[in-house]
Design an enzyme around this catalytic site. Sequence first.
Site, PDB file in Angstrom:
ATOM      1  N   LEU A   1       0.801  -1.237   0.000  1.00  0.00           N
ATOM      2  CA  LEU A   1       0.000   0.000   0.000  1.00  0.00           C
ATOM      3  C   LEU A   1       0.828   1.280   0.000  1.00  0.00           C
ATOM      4  O   LEU A   1       0.276   2.352  -0.224  1.00  0.00           O
ATOM      5  CB  LEU A   1      -0.892   0.022   1.253  1.00  0.00           C
TER       6      LEU A   1
ATOM      7  N   GLY B   1       6.658   4.333  -2.596  1.00  0.00           N
ATOM      8  CA  GLY B   1       7.859   5.042  -2.127  1.00  0.00           C
ATOM      9  C   GLY B   1       8.547   4.294  -1.001  1.00  0.00           C
ATOM     10  O   GLY B   1       9.667   4.636  -0.628  1.00  0.00           O
TER      11      GLY B   1
ATOM     12  N   SER C   1       7.592  -2.380   1.148  1.00  0.00           N
ATOM     13  CA  SER C   1       6.145  -2.588   1.022  1.00  0.00           C
ATOM     14  C   SER C   1       5.796  -3.009  -0.408  1.00  0.00           C
ATOM     15  O   SER C   1       5.014  -3.948  -0.623  1.00  0.00           O
ATOM     16  CB  SER C   1       5.402  -1.301   1.421  1.00  0.00           C
TER      17      SER C   1
ATOM     18  N   ASN D   1       4.994   7.038  13.747  1.00  0.00           N
ATOM     19  CA  ASN D   1       4.133   7.897  12.939  1.00  0.00           C
ATOM     20  C   ASN D   1       2.841   8.284  13.664  1.00  0.00           C
ATOM     21  O   ASN D   1       1.941   8.867  13.059  1.00  0.00           O
ATOM     22  CB  ASN D   1       3.762   7.201  11.620  1.00  0.00           C
TER      23      ASN D   1
ATOM     24  N   GLU E   1       3.671  13.235   9.163  1.00  0.00           N
ATOM     25  CA  GLU E   1       3.915  11.817   9.467  1.00  0.00           C
ATOM     26  C   GLU E   1       4.484  11.613  10.871  1.00  0.00           C
ATOM     27  O   GLU E   1       5.057  10.571  11.184  1.00  0.00           O
ATOM     28  CB  GLU E   1       4.850  11.222   8.412  1.00  0.00           C
TER      29      GLU E   1
ATOM     30  N   ARG F   1       6.538  12.988   1.899  1.00  0.00           N
ATOM     31  CA  ARG F   1       5.340  12.830   2.735  1.00  0.00           C
ATOM     32  C   ARG F   1       5.127  13.947   3.753  1.00  0.00           C
ATOM     33  O   ARG F   1       4.058  14.022   4.344  1.00  0.00           O
ATOM     34  CB  ARG F   1       5.406  11.506   3.496  1.00  0.00           C
TER      35      ARG F   1
ATOM     36  N   HIS G   1      10.757   8.361   5.170  1.00  0.00           N
ATOM     37  CA  HIS G   1      10.741   9.152   6.403  1.00  0.00           C
ATOM     38  C   HIS G   1      12.185   9.493   6.771  1.00  0.00           C
ATOM     39  O   HIS G   1      13.110   8.736   6.445  1.00  0.00           O
ATOM     40  CB  HIS G   1      10.147   8.360   7.588  1.00  0.00           C
TER      41      HIS G   1
ATOM     42  N   CYS H   1      10.842   2.464  13.825  1.00  0.00           N
ATOM     43  CA  CYS H   1       9.473   2.777  13.370  1.00  0.00           C
ATOM     44  C   CYS H   1       8.444   2.279  14.372  1.00  0.00           C
ATOM     45  O   CYS H   1       7.341   2.807  14.456  1.00  0.00           O
ATOM     46  CB  CYS H   1       9.168   2.076  12.054  1.00  0.00           C
TER      47      CYS H   1
HETATM   48  O1  SUG Z   1       3.984   4.182   6.211  1.00  0.00           O
HETATM   49  N1  SUG Z   1       4.381   0.729   5.751  1.00  0.00           N
HETATM   50  C1  SUG Z   1       4.598   1.905   6.566  1.00  0.00           C
HETATM   51  C2  SUG Z   1       5.923   1.797   7.266  1.00  0.00           C
HETATM   52  C3  SUG Z   1       6.126   2.911   8.264  1.00  0.00           C
HETATM   53  C4  SUG Z   1       7.504   2.960   8.808  1.00  0.00           C
HETATM   54  N2  SUG Z   1       7.615   3.984   9.751  1.00  0.00           N
HETATM   55  C5  SUG Z   1       8.705   4.779   9.939  1.00  0.00           C
HETATM   56  N3  SUG Z   1       9.670   4.851   9.055  1.00  0.00           N
HETATM   57  N4  SUG Z   1       8.748   5.509  10.987  1.00  0.00           N
HETATM   58  C6  SUG Z   1       4.542   3.186   5.732  1.00  0.00           C
HETATM   59  O2  SUG Z   1       5.081   3.177   4.625  1.00  0.00           O
HETATM   60  C7  SUG Z   1       3.052  -0.792   4.385  1.00  0.00           C
HETATM   61  C8  SUG Z   1       1.692  -1.447   4.469  1.00  0.00           C
HETATM   62  C9  SUG Z   1       1.440  -2.419   3.365  1.00  0.00           C
HETATM   63  O3  SUG Z   1       1.974  -2.263   2.276  1.00  0.00           O
HETATM   64  O4  SUG Z   1       0.651  -3.384   3.582  1.00  0.00           O
HETATM   65  C10 SUG Z   1       3.171   0.453   5.244  1.00  0.00           C
HETATM   66  O5  SUG Z   1       2.194   1.129   5.472  1.00  0.00           O
END
Ligand code: SUG
Length: 435
Positions: free
Chosen positions: A21, A24, A28, A110, A174, A211, A247, A366
Amino acid sequence: MSWREINFDGLVGPTHNYAGLAFGNLASSRNRDALSNPRAAALEGLEKMRLLMDLGVPQAVLPPLPRPDIATLRRLGFSGTDQQVLDAAWKTAPELFAACCSASSMWTANAATVAPACDTLDGRLHFTPANLVTNFHRSIEAPQTTQLLRRIFSDPNPFAVHDPLPAFAGFADEGAANHMRLGTPGEAGVHVFVYGTADHLQSPTQRFPARQTLSACQAVARLNQLLPQRVLYWQQHPAAIDAGAFHNDVVAVSHHHHLFCHEQAFVDQANVLAQLQEKLTDQPLQILQVKTADIPLDLAISTYLFNSQIVTTGDGSTCMILPVECEDNAQVKQYVMERIVGSGFVQKALFVDVRQSMRNGGGPACLRLRVMLSEAESASLHGRALLTQERYCQLRQLIENDYPDTLHLDDLRDLAQAEAMMKVVTDIRQILGIV
Ligand code: SUG
């Protein structure tokens, strides 16, 4: 008065899955549609929490948000019984179904931006929950996270939990992942806000979205009642975002007077670091900048070297908690042992396995929200969020008994299964006394 930094880790929810989802976020996208292991994911996160607790670092737990989020699907026009809502969303809008099932609230870095009472004009601890508007699945966390924080930090005398910023791209926020607080606990610190773009209509990046906006950072600084002269706004290097550092905490991490960052983390890096040094006068700042020649950006991002936690342990020493992916890579491991520990930047490095979260781009840092509290404030927390040996055992047992071993998104089409997942979240909240 003694102050301590408590790590509030998000417990991974039972619907943890890989839906690809987050554009970038390279991990994921790469793991889209892979089979997930919610039980293993939650245990990995819990073991990290226990490690910190055993090191004498105060540790707390934030419960997962209930998913699937059927109420949000209804807001998007799906109607009928809950089973019909799930069916229709799955069939006609699978990406919305996936968004409403995401366990993304686990990444509590976040959840909000935090300003400790020693830094604020009104002497209260402030939270501004992040609106997370860049990604739909994350944006639906914002109101629920706000409620959760208001539950735990419910006493309005020591605590203020604001509303998230208005849901507009110009205020895309974020949270703490793009914020660093430097300085001695209990004394006025310096707050560094890192933004991706100063203009949401004209991103400086070529490949991936920025972001965080500058306007969002400025609004959060105002809401959190920070003294303007103790705040710095730095631009994240567009090359870092385009390489997959969605991030700031993918290319930089700070703790008290330590700053560990890649040399391509910020625009005009030499200058901005000099400004920080000028503001932080109580103790010399220890900066370790990693050179591209030693660790190129893509290697830093694939191993999440900078998504480490730097913590002060019970014996007063400084320890770095890194993802095990850094140990698995010979070049990065050598850097850690020789240049980070060997140089005395930190006294110790420990590697943790949070692979399930890493596959969605979420490393050790994270998974935690740092909250600096005075002793009196810690005593005002509502519920039992602080991790103890007893709570650890209760949570471990619940995860082992009630979390699915494997999960594919279509499992959640079945209302009975969906309700079982929501019940697990209710039970976790009960253990933590947050009902
Ligand atoms: O927002 N991954 C999160 C990961 C957040 C990491 N947080 C920090 N760097 N602080 C994001 O990109 C993936 C969910 C999915 O693809 O199912 C996701 O939302």
